[in-house]
Design a protein around this motif. Structure first.
Motif, PDB file in Angstrom:
ATOM      1  N   HIS A  94      45.772  -1.896   7.119  1.00 37.34           N
ATOM      2  CA  HIS A  94      44.879  -2.865   7.859  1.00 37.34           C
ATOM      3  C   HIS A  94      45.183  -4.389   7.169  1.00 37.34           C
ATOM      4  O   HIS A  94      44.125  -5.125   6.849  1.00 37.34           O
ATOM      5  CB  HIS A  94      43.375  -2.526   7.489  1.00 37.34           C
ATOM      6  CG  HIS A  94      42.817  -1.280   8.014  1.00 37.34           C
ATOM      7  ND1 HIS A  94      41.651  -0.754   7.810  1.00 37.34           N
ATOM      8  CD2 HIS A  94      43.461  -0.615   9.049  1.00 37.34           C
ATOM      9  CE1 HIS A  94      41.607   0.276   8.590  1.00 37.34           C
ATOM     10  NE2 HIS A  94      42.508   0.389   9.245  1.00 37.34           N
ATOM     11  N   VAL A 144      32.936   0.862   4.102  1.00 38.99           N
ATOM     12  CA  VAL A 144      34.407   0.205   4.772  1.00 38.99           C
ATOM     13  C   VAL A 144      35.473   1.342   4.389  1.00 38.99           C
ATOM     14  O   VAL A 144      36.522   1.597   5.167  1.00 38.99           O
ATOM     15  CB  VAL A 144      34.803  -0.873   4.031  1.00 38.99           C
ATOM     16  CG1 VAL A 144      33.892  -2.085   4.641  1.00 38.99           C
ATOM     17  CG2 VAL A 144      34.809  -0.835   2.713  1.00 38.99           C
ATOM     18  N   ASP A 145      35.437   2.320   3.171  1.00 37.50           N
ATOM     19  CA  ASP A 145      36.331   3.147   2.932  1.00 37.50           C
ATOM     20  C   ASP A 145      36.365   4.485   4.018  1.00 37.50           C
ATOM     21  O   ASP A 145      37.422   4.828   4.714  1.00 37.50           O
ATOM     22  CB  ASP A 145      36.207   3.721   1.560  1.00 37.50           C
ATOM     23  CG  ASP A 145      37.424   4.513   1.131  1.00 37.50           C
ATOM     24  OD1 ASP A 145      38.632   4.507   1.873  1.00 37.50           O
ATOM     25  OD2 ASP A 145      37.519   5.024   0.115  1.00 37.50           O
ATOM     26  N   LEU A 147      35.130   3.857   7.154  1.00 40.18           N
ATOM     27  CA  LEU A 147      35.921   3.354   8.292  1.00 40.18           C
ATOM     28  C   LEU A 147      37.324   3.526   8.349  1.00 40.18           C
ATOM     29  O   LEU A 147      37.918   3.975   9.528  1.00 40.18           O
ATOM     30  CB  LEU A 147      35.514   2.083   8.630  1.00 40.18           C
ATOM     31  CG  LEU A 147      34.043   1.602   9.258  1.00 40.18           C
ATOM     32  CD1 LEU A 147      33.757   0.273   9.157  1.00 40.18           C
ATOM     33  CD2 LEU A 147      33.783   2.270  10.544  1.00 40.18           C
ATOM     34  N   TYR A 148      37.964   3.151   7.081  1.00 37.18           N
ATOM     35  CA  TYR A 148      39.367   3.329   7.056  1.00 37.18           C
ATOM     36  C   TYR A 148      39.798   4.794   7.338  1.00 37.18           C
ATOM     37  O   TYR A 148      40.619   5.147   7.880  1.00 37.18           O
ATOM     38  CB  TYR A 148      39.647   2.916   5.619  1.00 37.18           C
ATOM     39  CG  TYR A 148      40.988   2.504   5.423  1.00 37.18           C
ATOM     40  CD1 TYR A 148      42.300   2.874   6.174  1.00 37.18           C
ATOM     41  CD2 TYR A 148      41.585   1.285   4.751  1.00 37.18           C
ATOM     42  CE1 TYR A 148      43.357   2.402   6.313  1.00 37.18           C
ATOM     43  CE2 TYR A 148      42.779   0.801   4.359  1.00 37.18           C
ATOM     44  CZ  TYR A 148      43.615   1.358   5.344  1.00 37.18           C
ATOM     45  OH  TYR A 148      45.045   0.829   5.103  1.00 37.18           O
ATOM     46  N   ASP A 151      39.720   5.799  10.846  1.00 39.71           N
ATOM     47  CA  ASP A 151      40.740   5.127  11.642  1.00 39.71           C
ATOM     48  C   ASP A 151      42.069   6.061  11.377  1.00 39.71           C
ATOM     49  O   ASP A 151      42.671   6.322  12.568  1.00 39.71           O
ATOM     50  CB  ASP A 151      41.183   3.571  10.778  1.00 39.71           C
ATOM     51  CG  ASP A 151      42.381   2.949  11.532  1.00 39.71           C
ATOM     52  OD1 ASP A 151      42.126   2.947  12.961  1.00 39.71           O
ATOM     53  OD2 ASP A 151      43.205   2.626  11.021  1.00 39.71           O
ATOM     54  N   TYR A 195      36.516  -2.167  11.146  1.00 41.97           N
ATOM     55  CA  TYR A 195      36.914  -2.384   9.665  1.00 41.97           C
ATOM     56  C   TYR A 195      36.839  -3.892   9.447  1.00 41.97           C
ATOM     57  O   TYR A 195      36.595  -4.398   8.519  1.00 41.97           O
ATOM     58  CB  TYR A 195      37.858  -1.518   9.378  1.00 41.97           C
ATOM     59  CG  TYR A 195      38.387  -1.831   7.812  1.00 41.97           C
ATOM     60  CD1 TYR A 195      37.997  -0.812   6.953  1.00 41.97           C
ATOM     61  CD2 TYR A 195      38.928  -2.797   7.247  1.00 41.97           C
ATOM     62  CE1 TYR A 195      38.311  -1.008   5.746  1.00 41.97           C
ATOM     63  CE2 TYR A 195      39.337  -2.966   5.957  1.00 41.97           C
ATOM     64  CZ  TYR A 195      38.962  -1.838   5.115  1.00 41.97           C
ATOM     65  OH  TYR A 195      39.238  -2.089   3.694  1.00 41.97           O
ATOM     66  N   GLU A 196      37.869  -4.346  10.050  1.00 36.99           N
ATOM     67  CA  GLU A 196      38.223  -5.762  10.185  1.00 36.99           C
ATOM     68  C   GLU A 196      37.100  -6.720  10.365  1.00 36.99           C
ATOM     69  O   GLU A 196      36.855  -7.968   9.346  1.00 36.99           O
ATOM     70  CB  GLU A 196      39.633  -6.332  11.107  1.00 36.99           C
ATOM     71  CG  GLU A 196      39.726  -7.709  10.923  1.00 36.99           C
ATOM     72  CD  GLU A 196      40.921  -7.768   9.625  1.00 36.99           C
ATOM     73  OE1 GLU A 196      41.445  -8.994   9.672  1.00 36.99           O
ATOM     74  OE2 GLU A 196      41.060  -7.079   8.725  1.00 36.99           O
ATOM     75  N   LYS A 198      34.017  -6.165   9.796  1.00 38.19           N
ATOM     76  CA  LYS A 198      32.762  -5.893   8.996  1.00 38.19           C
ATOM     77  C   LYS A 198      33.376  -6.635   7.630  1.00 38.19           C
ATOM     78  O   LYS A 198      32.569  -7.436   6.978  1.00 38.19           O
ATOM     79  CB  LYS A 198      32.725  -4.527   8.541  1.00 38.19           C
ATOM     80  CG  LYS A 198      31.743  -3.765   9.578  1.00 38.19           C
ATOM     81  CD  LYS A 198      31.652  -2.356   9.355  1.00 38.19           C
ATOM     82  CE  LYS A 198      30.487  -1.489  10.216  1.00 38.19           C
ATOM     83  NZ  LYS A 198      29.133  -2.210   9.993  1.00 38.19           N
ATOM     84  N   GLN A 199      34.624  -6.439   7.257  1.00 36.69           N
ATOM     85  CA  GLN A 199      35.054  -7.375   6.130  1.00 36.69           C
ATOM     86  C   GLN A 199      34.933  -8.791   6.292  1.00 36.69           C
ATOM     87  O   GLN A 199      34.594  -9.656   5.375  1.00 36.69           O
ATOM     88  CB  GLN A 199      36.718  -6.886   5.951  1.00 36.69           C
ATOM     89  CG  GLN A 199      37.168  -5.612   5.282  1.00 36.69           C
ATOM     90  CD  GLN A 199      36.535  -5.432   3.749  1.00 36.69           C
ATOM     91  OE1 GLN A 199      35.475  -5.456   3.518  1.00 36.69           O
ATOM     92  NE2 GLN A 199      37.479  -5.268   3.208  1.00 36.69           N
ATOM     93  N   PRO A 217      40.918  -4.303   1.290  1.00 40.81           N
ATOM     94  CA  PRO A 217      41.364  -3.364   2.554  1.00 40.81           C
ATOM     95  C   PRO A 217      42.557  -2.069   2.314  1.00 40.81           C
ATOM     96  O   PRO A 217      43.405  -1.891   2.718  1.00 40.81           O
ATOM     97  CB  PRO A 217      41.719  -4.350   3.614  1.00 40.81           C
ATOM     98  CG  PRO A 217      42.890  -5.214   2.774  1.00 40.81           C
ATOM     99  CD  PRO A 217      41.850  -5.246   1.234  1.00 40.81           C
ATOM    100  N   TYR A 219      42.687   2.290   1.652  1.00 42.70           N
ATOM    101  CA  TYR A 219      42.082   3.593   1.801  1.00 42.70           C
ATOM    102  C   TYR A 219      42.068   4.112   0.251  1.00 42.70           C
ATOM    103  O   TYR A 219      42.999   4.012  -0.438  1.00 42.70           O
ATOM    104  CB  TYR A 219      43.286   4.365   2.595  1.00 42.70           C
ATOM    105  CG  TYR A 219      42.864   5.892   2.342  1.00 42.70           C
ATOM    106  CD1 TYR A 219      41.781   6.500   2.753  1.00 42.70           C
ATOM    107  CD2 TYR A 219      43.651   6.559   1.738  1.00 42.70           C
ATOM    108  CE1 TYR A 219      41.729   7.726   2.630  1.00 42.70           C
ATOM    109  CE2 TYR A 219      43.620   8.060   1.551  1.00 42.70           C
ATOM    110  CZ  TYR A 219      42.484   8.775   1.926  1.00 42.70           C
ATOM    111  OH  TYR A 219      42.418   9.930   1.573  1.00 42.70           O
TER     112      TYR A 219
END
Length: 312
Positions: A94, A144-145, A147-148, A151, A195-196, A198-199, A217, A219
């Motif tokens: 990402h 966020v992890d 979501l990674y 993905d 993910y992007e 949200k970051q 970003p 995993y």
């Protein structure tokens, strides 16, 4: 035929050339950047590459990261390109790769997906701010992890870190199977884009220069030794270390960052032990070609695809 050691040395020289261009642009435009991961270890312990390493890892505050993307559109030499993985349908990362378009260097798992092909590269990752409250920050890292992981599972299914990718989220096998099915109802790039988004949102809420803590970003960061406790002050400055025939900026909080990422502060003794146990890196698990462009490989894959369609 070149030995693996000779290949690594040639790759390292190409990587170093890419880094020098990147470094010059950052200095020209007063952009902050830092070494990270194995590159920081290499700078501190070897004043250069870890012997078997084949890329350079860079972190940039999100604001500088975004500025570099714009600068790269007009100021990169013709043989260098910026690959923004978030815009790729199948990428497993990402962040950015700055790569040499005269070469090919792509992981085995991505060879089925020509949109992910690149040449020899350096990785450039943003550092984002994170919530101030510890519990909120831990929850944010988990989100966020997760979501990674979604993905990776959406793009690669059971061929990429499955079931480990989902097991920590859904220990129950039935729930995991249901989640696996539901994830495939979404477009392949849906979770990377989310993910992007949200970051970037969290970075707007907590300015990097005012934040107490940061997020990355990558995993697995939620499970990396309380990575959510990494202090923003670790990135407030840097020490310029020799790196091969140039220099690189190692963040002042290098030891704290390493402690949260790896669980220990790397020493030469620990590094040698690690190299003995794992003596290969990317170069052993991908397609490397120093003579042909990644674009030629993309064209080859398109021809194979068209031929397959005609046969049907």
């Amino acid at each position: 035929m070149l030995s693996q050691d000779q290949q690594i040395q040639q790759v390292q020289q190409r990587v170093l050339d890419i880094y020098k261009v990147f470094k010059a642009l950052c200095e020209k435009h007063d952009l902050q950047f830092f070494s990270s991961g194995g590159t920081s270890i290499g700078a501190v312990l070897y004043n250069g590459f870890i012997p078997w390493d084949d890329d350079i890892d860079i972190n940039m505050p999100r604001e500088d990261y975004d500025k570099f993307i714009e600068i790269a559109k007009t100021e990169l030499p013709s043989h260098l390109e910026l690959f923004n993985a978030v815009n790729s349908t199948h990428s497993d990362i990402h962040f950015l790769k700055l790569h040499d378009n005269r070469t090919m260097f792509t992981a085995d798992i991505l060879l089925k997906y020509p949109d992910c092909y690149t040449g020899i590269f350096i990785d450039i990752e943003p550092v984002d701010s994170a919530p101030t409250d510890s519990k909120e920050r831990e929850k944010w890292y988990y989100e966020v992890d997760r979501l990674y992981c979604y993905d990776l599972v959406r793009k690669f299914g059971k061929t990429y870190l499955y079931p480990d990718t989902m097991e920590w989220i859904y220990p129950n096998r039935v729930k995991r199977a249901i989640a696996y099915y539901l994830l495939h109802l979404f477009p392949s790039d849906f979770f990377a884009k989310l993910y992007e988004k949200k970051q970037k949102r969290i970075n707007r809420l907590y300015s990097f220069h005012e934040a107490t803590h940061v997020t990355f970003p990558r995993y697995g960061m939620f499970r990396s030794n309380h990575m959510w406790e990494t202090s923003a002050s670790d990135w407030n400055g840097y020490v310029e270390y020799p790196f091969e025939d140039t220099t690189i900026r190692v963040p002042t909080g290098y030891e704290d960052i390493m402690l949260h990422q790896y669980g220990f502060i790397p020493t030469m003794e620990k590094q040698k032990a690690y190299e003995t146990a794992a003596d290969t890196h990317h170069i052993a698990g991908g397609k490397l070609d120093l003579q042909r462009s990644y674009k030629e490989y993309q064209n080859d894959m398109r021809k194979i695809g068209r031929a397959s369609c005609r046969e049907r």
